[in-house]
Each structure stands twice: as C-alpha cells, then as structure tokens.
Design an enzyme around this catalytic site. Structure first.
Site, PDB file in Angstrom:
ATOM      1  N   ASP A  67      24.136   3.170  -1.925  1.00 30.04           N
ATOM      2  CA  ASP A  67      24.997   3.226  -3.113  1.00 30.04           C
ATOM      3  C   ASP A  67      26.483   3.190  -2.756  1.00 30.04           C
ATOM      4  OD1 ASP A  67      25.080   5.746  -1.947  1.00 30.04           O
ATOM      5  OD2 ASP A  67      23.956   6.722  -3.545  1.00 30.04           O
ATOM      6  N   ASP A 136      20.999  17.751  -8.225  1.00 30.32           N
ATOM      7  CA  ASP A 136      20.238  17.508  -9.465  1.00 30.32           C
ATOM      8  C   ASP A 136      18.948  16.735  -9.187  1.00 30.32           C
ATOM      9  OD1 ASP A 136      21.142  14.969  -8.884  1.00 30.32           O
ATOM     10  OD2 ASP A 136      22.189  14.647 -10.795  1.00 30.32           O
ATOM     11  N   HIS A 138      18.660  13.934  -7.420  1.00 28.11           N
ATOM     12  CA  HIS A 138      18.757  12.463  -7.321  1.00 28.11           C
ATOM     13  C   HIS A 138      18.515  11.970  -5.895  1.00 28.11           C
ATOM     14  CE1 HIS A 138      23.429  12.687  -6.651  1.00 28.11           C
ATOM     15  NE2 HIS A 138      22.810  12.735  -5.500  1.00 28.11           N
ATOM     16  N   GLU A 143      20.285   9.309 -11.187  1.00 22.24           N
ATOM     17  CA  GLU A 143      20.429  10.599 -11.848  1.00 22.24           C
ATOM     18  C   GLU A 143      19.192  10.908 -12.700  1.00 22.24           C
ATOM     19  OE1 GLU A 143      22.485  12.194 -10.482  1.00 22.24           O
ATOM     20  OE2 GLU A 143      24.582  11.655 -10.760  1.00 22.24           O
TER      21      GLU A 143
HETATM   22  P1  PGA Z   1      24.975  15.693   0.425  1.00 18.19           P
HETATM   23  O1  PGA Z   1      24.603  14.682  -0.753  1.00 18.19           O
HETATM   24  O2  PGA Z   1      24.301  15.160   1.646  1.00 18.19           O
HETATM   25  O3  PGA Z   1      26.473  15.611   0.554  1.00 18.19           O
HETATM   26  O4  PGA Z   1      24.481  17.029   0.030  1.00 18.19           O
HETATM   27  C1  PGA Z   1      23.288  14.292  -0.919  1.00 18.19           C
HETATM   28  C2  PGA Z   1      23.137  13.372  -2.103  1.00 18.19           C
HETATM   29  O5  PGA Z   1      23.850  13.528  -3.107  1.00 18.19           O
HETATM   30  O6  PGA Z   1      22.263  12.497  -2.047  1.00 18.19           O
END
Ligand code: PGA
Length: 263
Positions: A67, A136, A138, A143
């Site tokens: 992404d 959350d 994802h 999302e």
């Molecule tokens: P993080 O993010 O590794 O910074 O916790 C993970 C994500 O949002 O997929």
C-alpha cells in the site's frame, strides 16, 4: 494457520526473516509481497544482515508493496516508497526494475490500481506476502468492512488508523485520509502468507483474527480462509490467545509435525 510465539520483538524479527530467507533460497525469483510499519523494521534489518553476511541473493526477486498513501510522492519522507528504500531496498541487491510500490501521487489511482494488479499477474502472482496488522484488524489498508473479494483500489482510512499513524507525522491533520492498497482478494491469492505482530496493543486484535469469527470487521480474519498462513508473534501480542499451549506444542514438536503435514 501456523502460530509461532516468540519471546520478544528481536526473536519475532529473526524468525520471520528466516522464513522469508528460506523461501528466497528455495526460489531465487520469488515474488515477494512486502509491508510497512514499525513491525517489519526488525525483520528487514535481519534480511539485510543475512544478505551482507551470508550472501542472501535478492537479484532475481520481484517485490510488490501492499500500500501507499494517496497524495504522497515517492520521495516524500512519510511515503511508503521512502520507507522501503530506507529500511530494506538500499541494503540489499534487489534490482530496482523489479520493485513495485504503489504510486501515491498518481493522477488516476483507479487506473494505477488496475495496472498494479496486472503487474502482479504478469509476475506470476505473489509467492509469499508479508503482512503486519493494524490496531483495527486491517491488513494492507483494508479497513473494517472491506470486501474479502476486494482488489487493489483506493480506501478511506479509519479514524483509528489515522490516529495510530499520526506518530510518523508532525500533526494528525497531516496524515493522508486515503491510501491505495492491495485488496483482501489480492492478498488471499498469494501462495503463502506470513503475518507478524508484536506488542500488547496488538493482543486483542490478534486473538480476534486468529481465534474469533471470520468477519469483514476484522479483515485479517480473512486469513482463516487461506491454506498456508504462518503467524509470528511476540509474547505480548500472543497474550490473549486461548489456545497458546497447543500452538507452542506444535512449534516445539516441529520435527513430528513436519513428518505428518509437510510444512
Ligand atoms: P505497525 O502497523 O507495524 O506500525 O504497527 C501495522 C499495520 O498498520 O499494518
């Protein structure tokens, strides 16, 4: 799903890097899906070290990132293009022509998304997709509520994601509201999937996606529908799992398990 619980972030990083390195050694032209965030930083450091010290060869690997924020140019310091360059690509011998990260400042995100899907297909599909997980639930920026059939597209970010990611920006208002992300359908087509997570703040969501119901409200739970998923957690992220003893038994008796299930 194979659940590997490791003592801490360092070991989580080492174990996940070993899994990726093993796949690259088995298949030099591996098509590798990559993730950004704090979680994989240690894994990428380990991979760079393995490249430097053991000659792990990335020259034939093709990489596709999950992404990118809409609106950020590849050289923007908060872009995921920049993140990948800084945290991995500059330290390994991957051919820049074989590196794909969605382009956040494209004029036509929809057309770009279709092109991205086409490129993944032309490369022969993803062999191994690396994932983190958001607070959350994802994966990528899919999302809650994302369709399990979704393909690469623009997604509006959840309030929690914007808050979580504001730590990388000067102020919360600077966090982009949209991202281009591979879809759940895109991710589920990868031959193998490796999800890594660490820290207490991921404990609830890990219990939900591993042991809870399959639901688009926790999009990582879609991985329950995939036949080859490995999850590497640290103790803190694993602390709310109910079937920890079982996962640990399988991990500690790998020699027996391998004979039976061939992993
Ligand atoms: P993080 O993010 O590794 O910074 O916790 C993970 C994500 O949002 O997929």
């Amino acid at each position: 799903m194979e659940i590997i619980i490791t003592p801490d972030y360092e070991q989580m990083s080492k174990t996940s890097a070993q899994i990726i390195a093993r796949e690259i050694r088995k298949q030099h032209d591996l098509v590798l899906g990559l993730a950004t965030g704090d979680t994989p930083v240690g894994t990428y450091k380990e991979l760079a070290k393995t490249h430097k010290e053991e000659g792990l060869d990335f020259s034939k690997v093709t990489a596709f990132n999950l992404d990118e924020y809409v609106g950020l140019a590849p050289l923007h310091e908060n872009s995921y293009n920049f993140f990948m360059e800084e945290n991995l690509f500059k330290d390994i011998n991957v051919n820049p022509e074989n590196v794909y990260v969605p382009q956040g400042n494209t004029n036509d995100p929809e057309e770009f998304s279709q092109w991205y899907e086409k490129k993944i297909k032309e490369a022969g599909g993803l062999d191994l997709q690396v994932l983190g997980i958001g607070g959350d639930g994802h994966i990528g920026f899919n999302e809650p509520g994302s369709s399990f059939a979704s393909r690469t597209r623009v997604k509006a970010l959840e309030k929690q994601t914007i808050e979580d990611n504001s730590r990388f920006f000067e102020k919360e208002e600077d966090v982009p509201r949209f991202a281009i992300t591979m879809g759940i359908g895109t991710i589920l087509e990868a031959k193998k999937i490796l999800l890594i997570a660490n820290g207490e703040n991921k404990a609830n969501v890990c219990a939900q996606f591993i042991e809870g119901p399959v639901s688009s409200q926790i999009t990582a739970s879609a991985l329950q529908l995939h036949s080859y998923v490995t999850v590497v957690l640290d103790e803190a992220a694993a602390s709310k799992l109910k079937r920890k003893d079982y996962y640990n038994w399988v991990r500690d008796n790998k020699h027996l398990v391998q004979k039976k299930v061939g992993r």
